[in-house]
Design a protein around this motif. Structure first.
Motif, PDB file in Angstrom:
ATOM      1  N   ILE A   1       0.927  -1.152  -0.126  1.00 52.81           N
ATOM      2  CA  ILE A   1      -0.012  -0.111   0.000  1.00 52.81           C
ATOM      3  C   ILE A   1       1.031   1.200   0.244  1.00 52.81           C
ATOM      4  N   ASP A   2       0.690   2.148  -1.010  1.00 53.35           N
ATOM      5  CA  ASP A   2       1.336   3.395  -0.949  1.00 53.35           C
ATOM      6  C   ASP A   2       0.657   4.498  -0.284  1.00 53.35           C
ATOM      7  N   VAL A   3       0.991   4.580   0.854  1.00 49.11           N
ATOM      8  CA  VAL A   3       0.179   5.759   1.788  1.00 49.11           C
ATOM      9  C   VAL A   3       0.162   7.128   1.283  1.00 49.11           C
ATOM     10  N   ASN A   4       1.462   7.405   0.713  1.00 50.01           N
ATOM     11  CA  ASN A   4       1.742   8.950   0.051  1.00 50.01           C
ATOM     12  C   ASN A   4       0.724   9.168  -1.263  1.00 50.01           C
ATOM     13  N   ALA A   5       0.030   7.944  -1.862  1.00 48.58           N
ATOM     14  CA  ALA A   5      -0.775   8.314  -2.918  1.00 48.58           C
ATOM     15  C   ALA A   5      -2.105   8.552  -2.383  1.00 48.58           C
ATOM     16  N   ILE A   6      -2.483   8.581  -1.107  1.00 51.34           N
ATOM     17  CA  ILE A   6      -3.732   8.751  -0.338  1.00 51.34           C
ATOM     18  C   ILE A   6      -3.953   9.910   0.109  1.00 51.34           C
ATOM     19  N   LYS A   7      -4.786  10.669  -0.711  1.00 50.50           N
ATOM     20  CA  LYS A   7      -4.890  12.012  -0.456  1.00 50.50           C
ATOM     21  C   LYS A   7      -6.417  12.343  -0.042  1.00 50.50           C
ATOM     22  N   LYS A   8      -7.147  11.703  -0.189  1.00 50.06           N
ATOM     23  CA  LYS A   8      -8.598  11.652   0.097  1.00 50.06           C
ATOM     24  C   LYS A   8      -9.173  10.275   0.507  1.00 50.06           C
ATOM     25  N   MET A   9     -10.401  10.304   0.960  1.00 52.28           N
ATOM     26  CA  MET A   9     -10.988   9.018   1.671  1.00 52.28           C
ATOM     27  C   MET A   9     -11.050   8.168   0.476  1.00 52.28           C
ATOM     28  N   GLU A  10     -11.669   8.607  -0.778  1.00 57.62           N
ATOM     29  CA  GLU A  10     -11.763   7.573  -1.688  1.00 57.62           C
ATOM     30  C   GLU A  10     -10.564   7.008  -2.268  1.00 57.62           C
ATOM     31  N   ASP A  11      -9.324   7.507  -2.007  1.00 60.01           N
ATOM     32  CA  ASP A  11      -8.190   6.931  -2.208  1.00 60.01           C
ATOM     33  C   ASP A  11      -8.057   5.569  -1.724  1.00 60.01           C
ATOM     34  N   LEU A  12      -8.613   5.501  -0.685  1.00 59.19           N
ATOM     35  CA  LEU A  12      -8.372   4.452   0.149  1.00 59.19           C
ATOM     36  C   LEU A  12      -8.915   3.099  -0.066  1.00 59.19           C
ATOM     37  N   GLU A  13      -9.886   3.132  -1.175  1.00 65.77           N
ATOM     38  CA  GLU A  13     -10.476   2.030  -1.616  1.00 65.77           C
ATOM     39  C   GLU A  13      -9.448   0.880  -2.112  1.00 65.77           C
ATOM     40  N   PRO A  14      -8.546   0.985  -2.839  1.00 61.96           N
ATOM     41  CA  PRO A  14      -7.649   0.181  -3.413  1.00 61.96           C
ATOM     42  C   PRO A  14      -7.038  -0.871  -2.287  1.00 61.96           C
ATOM     43  N   ALA A  15      -6.680   0.111  -1.323  1.00 62.36           N
ATOM     44  CA  ALA A  15      -6.107  -0.603   0.057  1.00 62.36           C
ATOM     45  C   ALA A  15      -7.023  -1.547   0.867  1.00 62.36           C
ATOM     46  N   LEU A  16      -8.171  -0.981   0.740  1.00 66.10           N
ATOM     47  CA  LEU A  16      -9.175  -1.658   1.817  1.00 66.10           C
ATOM     48  C   LEU A  16      -9.454  -3.042   1.032  1.00 66.10           C
ATOM     49  N   ALA A  17      -9.489  -2.879  -0.366  1.00 71.16           N
ATOM     50  CA  ALA A  17     -10.035  -4.193  -1.152  1.00 71.16           C
ATOM     51  C   ALA A  17      -8.986  -4.992  -1.026  1.00 71.16           C
ATOM     52  N   LYS A  18      -7.613  -4.845  -1.031  1.00 70.35           N
ATOM     53  CA  LYS A  18      -6.493  -5.590  -1.006  1.00 70.35           C
ATOM     54  C   LYS A  18      -6.406  -6.502   0.489  1.00 70.35           C
ATOM     55  N   MET A  19      -6.896  -5.735   1.483  1.00 70.89           N
ATOM     56  CA  MET A  19      -6.830  -6.055   2.749  1.00 70.89           C
ATOM     57  C   MET A  19      -8.088  -7.116   3.080  1.00 70.89           C
ATOM     58  N   LYS A  20      -9.318  -6.807   2.456  1.00 72.03           N
ATOM     59  CA  LYS A  20     -10.417  -7.464   2.600  1.00 72.03           C
ATOM     60  C   LYS A  20     -10.259  -8.826   1.940  1.00 72.03           C
ATOM     61  N   ALA A  21      -9.521  -8.944   0.710  1.00 75.78           N
ATOM     62  CA  ALA A  21      -9.338 -10.015   0.045  1.00 75.78           C
ATOM     63  C   ALA A  21      -8.454 -10.906   0.702  1.00 75.78           C
ATOM     64  N   GLY A  22      -7.396 -10.509   1.393  1.00 74.45           N
ATOM     65  CA  GLY A  22      -6.415 -11.557   2.138  1.00 74.45           C
ATOM     66  C   GLY A  22      -6.692 -11.572   3.654  1.00 74.45           C
ATOM     67  N   GLU A  23      -7.570 -10.607   4.171  1.00 71.74           N
ATOM     68  CA  GLU A  23      -7.837 -10.863   5.835  1.00 71.74           C
ATOM     69  C   GLU A  23      -9.322 -10.858   5.805  1.00 71.74           C
ATOM     70  N   ALA A  24     -10.139 -11.787   5.315  1.00 72.84           N
ATOM     71  CA  ALA A  24     -11.494 -12.010   5.432  1.00 72.84           C
ATOM     72  C   ALA A  24     -12.033 -12.097   6.801  1.00 72.84           C
ATOM     73  N   ASP A  25     -11.330 -12.706   7.553  1.00 75.44           N
ATOM     74  CA  ASP A  25     -11.514 -12.781   9.044  1.00 75.44           C
ATOM     75  C   ASP A  25     -11.416 -11.460   9.886  1.00 75.44           C
ATOM     76  N   LYS A  26     -11.069 -10.314   9.391  1.00 75.90           N
ATOM     77  CA  LYS A  26     -10.696  -9.425  10.339  1.00 75.90           C
ATOM     78  C   LYS A  26     -11.532  -8.071   9.828  1.00 75.90           C
ATOM     79  N   PHE A  27     -11.765  -7.304  11.031  1.00 68.54           N
ATOM     80  CA  PHE A  27     -12.267  -6.018  10.607  1.00 68.54           C
ATOM     81  C   PHE A  27     -11.332  -5.108   9.878  1.00 68.54           C
ATOM     82  N   ILE A  28     -11.840  -4.786   8.674  1.00 71.15           N
ATOM     83  CA  ILE A  28     -10.610  -4.026   7.601  1.00 71.15           C
ATOM     84  C   ILE A  28     -10.525  -2.613   8.360  1.00 71.15           C
TER      85      ILE A  28
END
Length: 504
Positions: free
Chosen positions: A184-211
């Motif tokens: 995840i490139d945190v420097n590329a996240i400038k607004k809330m919408e920019d979070l979505e790719p990171a959340l999608a990756k964590m959701k796919a790999g950590e389905a048993d966690k609160f994302i």
């Protein structure tokens, strides 16, 4: 950090009719000192007992620590202290009941998010202007003079600021191991919408966690308002805000503003995609879930110098942050964490002497914060410590107790963090209504009704549990019936008067 409060849960503190428009002028003001009277000594004082109400869970070794605290207090101001510890989740309701019942106590942690303005309007706290200059001269002079205006309601000081980070920079907090694992490139996240790719990756790999922890009640708090470039007048979440960038002073209903509407629609989308879990709406203090790795991103918080070490100490993981805004100082960020003196206090003068010590006596402050050397922490240098695990005393809330610049530094915190914090407070851009404090008294009944209404809907909107358009329509209709227009008109009236008096 704790939510801001709560949470703030990880953090430190804004305001002024005296404030200059530049950081240089603000810093110049900070060097001025008030004219004060000398405080009495312990030998001239009769013994008294003080009660301090704090939003901190009960500490197993609290009695042992308090014994040593009282040795210091008896020697310096001939007082003994009782601390009433209250869990974060119960604090707002418990203190509301205490105040309604007229319970005896002397000092209370408070904030706009914990009914500060409502309690002032109800007469629950006493003005402390004379007490400050008479009994807290050193602490009074250490805090930038313009900050004291943030403590004022109707031109009287009602709160003693816990001096800390006042320059609020809205950030998203991530676990570093998740950032590394999923690239995840945190420097590329400038607004809330920019979070979505990171959340999608964590959701796919950590389905048993609160994302993602989500905004929760902070949907009405200063950090999310700062991100949306809005500024609430008075109590967090109360109807009536202005746009933080602009030339006019028009007070608007923030719940109809496009920035708010778009944000809650984004939360609805994230809920449908599984990035937000409605079960977290029931969790008022996520500390244990954070410690055990059940939550992968804390969510929105305020960045400050040294937050990485604080997060490590509190949650036992390394963190990285995505910046969503520039540092910004407002009245509500200065008064985000305060102490108030109760109208039921039998010894307000001694209560103020205690606050003077908590903000100037490094030994006392760190004892209340960390406990006892050798039992609850060990020194690793003149100003650095390590906490002793499971010692029975660990408040981890430097921002709640006094001048955080006096705190011993935890592992990983650079020695210059206090200096950097002070500098950031004085150099950050200030709100164009810095120093304006809303007097809630004329509309306190309407504000109470409005809070009941917003409390009914905010969690559901924050976690995407409700249809946005219909829910906002219903909520705004109910707010209007409860007197929202009267609240906004009163805020406009007071702001116009303030702007005229300050030639804005």
């Amino acid at each position: 950090m704790l939510k801001a409060l709560t949470t703030m849960t990880v953090v430190m503190v804004t305001a002024t009719s005296l404030v200059a428009c530049t950081a240089k002028e603000s810093a110049s003001e900070a060097t001025q000192s008030p004219k004060v009277a000398a405080s009495p000594t312990a030998a001239t004082l009769a013994p008294v007992k003080l009660k301090w109400v704090l939003r901190i869970p009960a500490q197993k070794e609290g009695a042992a620590v308090l014994t040593e605290i009282n040795k210091i207090l008896q020697a310096k101001i001939n007082a003994t202290l009782e601390i009433q510890f209250i869990e974060a989740a119960a604090y707002a309701e418990k203190t509301k009941l205490m105040i309604a019942a007229g319970e005896d106590f002397d000092i209370m942690f408070t904030a706009p998010g914990y009914n500060f303005y409502d309690n002032v309007a109800k007469g629950a706290f006493i003005p402390m202007d004379e007490l400050l200059t008479k009994y807290a001269s050193k602490a009074y002079g250490q805090i930038p003079p313009n900050f004291w205006n943030a403590m004022k309601v109707n031109n009287k000081v009602y709160g003693f600021p816990n001096y800390q980070i006042a320059a609020r920079q809205s950030v998203i907090s991530f676990r570093k191991d998740m950032v590394d694992k999923y690239g995840i490139d945190v420097n590329a996240i400038k607004k809330m919408e920019d979070l979505e790719p990171a959340l999608a990756k964590m959701k796919a790999g950590e389905a048993d966690k609160f994302i993602f922890n989500g905004p929760g009640l902070t949907l009405t708090g200063i950090d999310i308002m700062n991100y949306m470039k809005l500024e609430t007048l008075g109590q967090d979440g109360s109807p009536g805000a202005i746009e933080s960038v602009g030339s006019d002073f028009k007070v608007i209903n923030q719940y109809e503003h496009p920035a708010f509407v778009n944000l809650v629609k984004l939360m609805k989308s994230w809920s449908e995609k599984g990035y937000l879990n409605k079960d977290l709406a029931l969790v008022k203090d996520p500390t244990e879930l954070m410690k055990t790795g059940k939550i992968l991103s804390y969510g929105l918080t305020t960045y400050k110098p040294g937050i990485e070490a604080e997060t490590k100490a509190r949650y036992n993981y390394d963190s990285v942050f995505a910046n969503l805004s520039e540092p910004f100082v407002t009245t509500n960020s200065v008064n985000a964490t305060m102490q108030a003196i109760s109208r039921t206090s039998k010894n307000p003068d001694r209560a103020m002497m205690f606050l003077e010590l908590m903000n100037t006596d490094k030994q006392l402050y760190n004892m209340v914060l960390y406990g006892l050397e050798g039992k609850n922490y060990k020194k690793t240098g003149e100003n650095t410590i390590e906490l002793i695990p499971d010692s029975g005393y660990a408040t981890n809330v430097a921002w709640m107790l006094g001048n955080q610049l006096n705190a011993y530094l935890l592992p990983g915190v650079a020695a210059d963090i206090p200096q950097k914090t002070d500098q950031l407070n004085k150099s950050a851009k200030a709100s164009r209504i810095m120093g304006f404090s809303f007097d809630a008294e004329p509309v306190k009944a309407e504000l109470a009704q409005a809070k009941t209404i917003t409390d009914k809907y905010i969690q559901g909107l924050a976690y995407g549990m409700m249809d946005v358009d219909s829910t906002l329509a219903t909520m705004n209709k109910e707010l209007k019936a409860a007197g929202m227009d009267k609240i906004i008109a009163e805020k406009q009236k007071q702001l116009d008067a303030w702007a005229a008096a300050n030639k804005k």
